[in-house]
Design an enzyme around this catalytic site. Structure first.
Site, PDB file in Angstrom:
ATOM      1  N   PHE A 149       0.788  -1.221   0.138  1.00 40.33           N
ATOM      2  CA  PHE A 149      -0.032   0.087  -0.223  1.00 40.33           C
ATOM      3  C   PHE A 149       0.932   1.198  -0.065  1.00 40.33           C
ATOM      4  O   PHE A 149       0.487   2.120   0.571  1.00 40.33           O
ATOM      5  CB  PHE A 149      -0.958  -0.041   1.109  1.00 40.33           C
ATOM      6  CG  PHE A 149      -1.748  -1.230   1.574  1.00 40.33           C
ATOM      7  CD1 PHE A 149      -2.988  -1.353   0.524  1.00 40.33           C
ATOM      8  CD2 PHE A 149      -1.576  -2.191   1.877  1.00 40.33           C
ATOM      9  CE1 PHE A 149      -3.697  -2.501   0.525  1.00 40.33           C
ATOM     10  CE2 PHE A 149      -2.307  -3.518   1.892  1.00 40.33           C
ATOM     11  CZ  PHE A 149      -3.446  -3.626   1.124  1.00 40.33           C
ATOM     12  N   CYS A 257      -1.003   3.481 -10.225  1.00 41.96           N
ATOM     13  CA  CYS A 257      -2.033   2.513  -9.553  1.00 41.96           C
ATOM     14  C   CYS A 257      -3.266   2.826  -9.734  1.00 41.96           C
ATOM     15  O   CYS A 257      -4.207   1.929 -10.139  1.00 41.96           O
ATOM     16  CB  CYS A 257      -1.599   2.485  -8.096  1.00 41.96           C
ATOM     17  SG  CYS A 257      -0.211   1.871  -7.541  1.00 41.96           S
TER      18      CYS A 257
END
Ligand code: UDX
Length: 424
Positions: A149, A257
């Site tokens: 993340f 992303c």
């Protein structure tokens, strides 16, 4: 301490290699590019990332991390864990392309010692763990999913201080082995199935993208009705169920992303006959945000972009990175060029390819000289330090669009004739 091989040295792989080294593990990083391996071996950072060069320097001294471009050296290292961190580009239909992941798995099937764990860090659609298992085709190896993340620009910090660590595996024994690698990190550790871990990664990015689309739509409404988007975000984020972070309006969201992962999630759902209308709407809203910025610049240019000179501050997809992949700034520049404008751009670190069709200059002042409109498209904090009076004197028309809300409004409003700020 464990022996870890990291396959693929992009943002995720470099951060994983350095982070695992800092946690005390012995790490070998592999990349197909010998140039990249050479740069890393000299403890130089091939990407712009806070603290990376210092970290590489001290790990080089301690001998904890080494780099190679041959699988033979990876084999000789005899790792217990293989982290796959290769790219999963998007194919024409929006689905994630697993070619590099499966090719890495094939290589690992030849060299991994028995009982090793192959950990997927690359963002892969649900079901990929199973495909990797098939590509490995060895019953003595295990597969786990450990999504990252990391935000570019603060990747090392995010690695050492994550909100949570997710590990998906077929057995508790395997997930525990992977979670133990992060032993010194106190964050919550969550063990799931491989499929859940894969989906957690996509749903996190899709949720954050939806949240930004929501804020950007409301910023446009604020402009129309004369409300303050700062007050709106302050009030909205003060609800503890919503929270204050990740609510800054901008020209649209981008990067390596969000666009790829939202489209891939929609694509996976459609493979199972499901629509995800909220995520579709977030993508549509993002297109509208980018168009709104172009329309604002057009209005400031007097109603047409044809033949106008537009100065652009910022090309990176966000501040503190040199990454221009799916950058909202680059997207807007392409639209301006397509509509007949000439663009002069400045970014403190990002470099656009030479063939992009516009010129890139060495400082912010040069990118404002002689322009019809100046547009701020990335939120580099140094833009707020530039003297608006000096800049306005060199502009052809004194019109400015701040699509990132970084410039001090009062100073700029009094220095130029026409100052617009996204969200009003
Ligand atoms: C993102 C996720 O945050 C990270 O968890 C995941 O692993 C990879 O994707 P990153 O691509 O580095 O990280 O960028 P992020 O900081 O999340 O920003 C994404 C986009 O949203 C950028 O275009 C940024 O400018 C925009 N953004 C972000 C906003 O417009 N407003 C915000 O408040 C935050």
């Amino acid at each position: 301490m464990a022996k870890i091989a990291v396959i693929g040295l992009g943002y995720v792989g470099i951060t994983t290699a350095v982070g695992m080294g800092r946690l005390g593990h012995d790490v070998i990083g592999y990349d197909i590019s010998s140039d990249r391996v050479m740069v890393l071996s000299e403890a130089k950072a091939p990407i712009h990332e806070d603290g990376l060069e210092e970290a590489l320097g001290s790990l080089k001294q301690s001998g904890k991390v080494s780099f190679t471009h041959t699988y033979q050296e990876v084999s000789d290292f005899k790792a217990d864990y293989f982290f796959i961190c290769v790219p999963t580009p998007q194919d024409a239909s929006g689905a994630a392309n697993l070619t590099f992941v499966l090719a890495a798995a094939k290589e690992l099937s030849q060299i991994a010692p028995a009982d090793a764990i192959v950990v997927l860090k690359s963002t892969v659609p649900v079901g990929s763990g199973e495909r990797v298992k098939q590509a490995l085709s060895r019953s003595d190896l295990h597969v786990a999913s450990n999504p990252e993340f990391l935000r570019e620009g603060s990747a090392l910090h995010d690695f050492m201080k994550p909100d949570r660590i997710i590990v998906g595996a077929a057995s508790e024994q395997v997930s525990t082995r992977v979670l133990e690698l992060y032993g010194d990190i106190s964050s919550r550790k969550i063990a799931t199935s491989v499929e859940s871990a894969e989906l957690i990664k996509y749903s996190t990015n899709a949720y954050l993208a939806m949240r930004l689309s929501f804020v950007n739509d409301l910023a446009a409404l604020c402009e129309k009705v004369g409300a303050s988007v700062d007050d709106l975000v302050d009030g909205l984020g003060s609800d503890s169920r919503i929270g204050p972070s990740f609510l800054s309006p901008g020209p649209g969201w981008g990067g390596s992303c969000f666009p790829k992962d939202t489209r891939a999630l929609v694509s996976v759902a459609s493979d199972f006959g499901l629509d995800l209308p909220l995520i579709d709407a977030a993508l549509e809203s993002n297109e509208a945000s980018l168009s709104r910025v172009v329309e604002n610049i057009k209005e400031l240019a007097g109603g047409s972009l044809e033949g106008k000179v537009i100065g652009v501050w910022g090309l990176a997809f966000k501040a503190n990175t040199d990454d221009i992949r799916e950058s909202p700034a680059m997207n807007i520049v392409a639209r301006l060029l397509a509509r007949g404008s000439e663009v002069i751009a400045f970014d403190p670190v990002a470099l656009a390819p030479k063939a992009s069709g516009f010129s890139q200059v060495q400082n912010a002042e040069l990118a404002a000289a002689g322009v019809d409109v100046l547009a701020v498209l990335t939120e580099w904090p140094e833009f707020a330090q530039v003297d608006p009076i000096k800049v306005s004197e060199s502009m052809k028309s004194k019109a400015v669009m701040d699509a990132r809300r970084v410039l001090p409004v009062d100073a700029w409003r009094s220095a130029v004739d026409n100052f617009r700020v996204l969200g009003g």
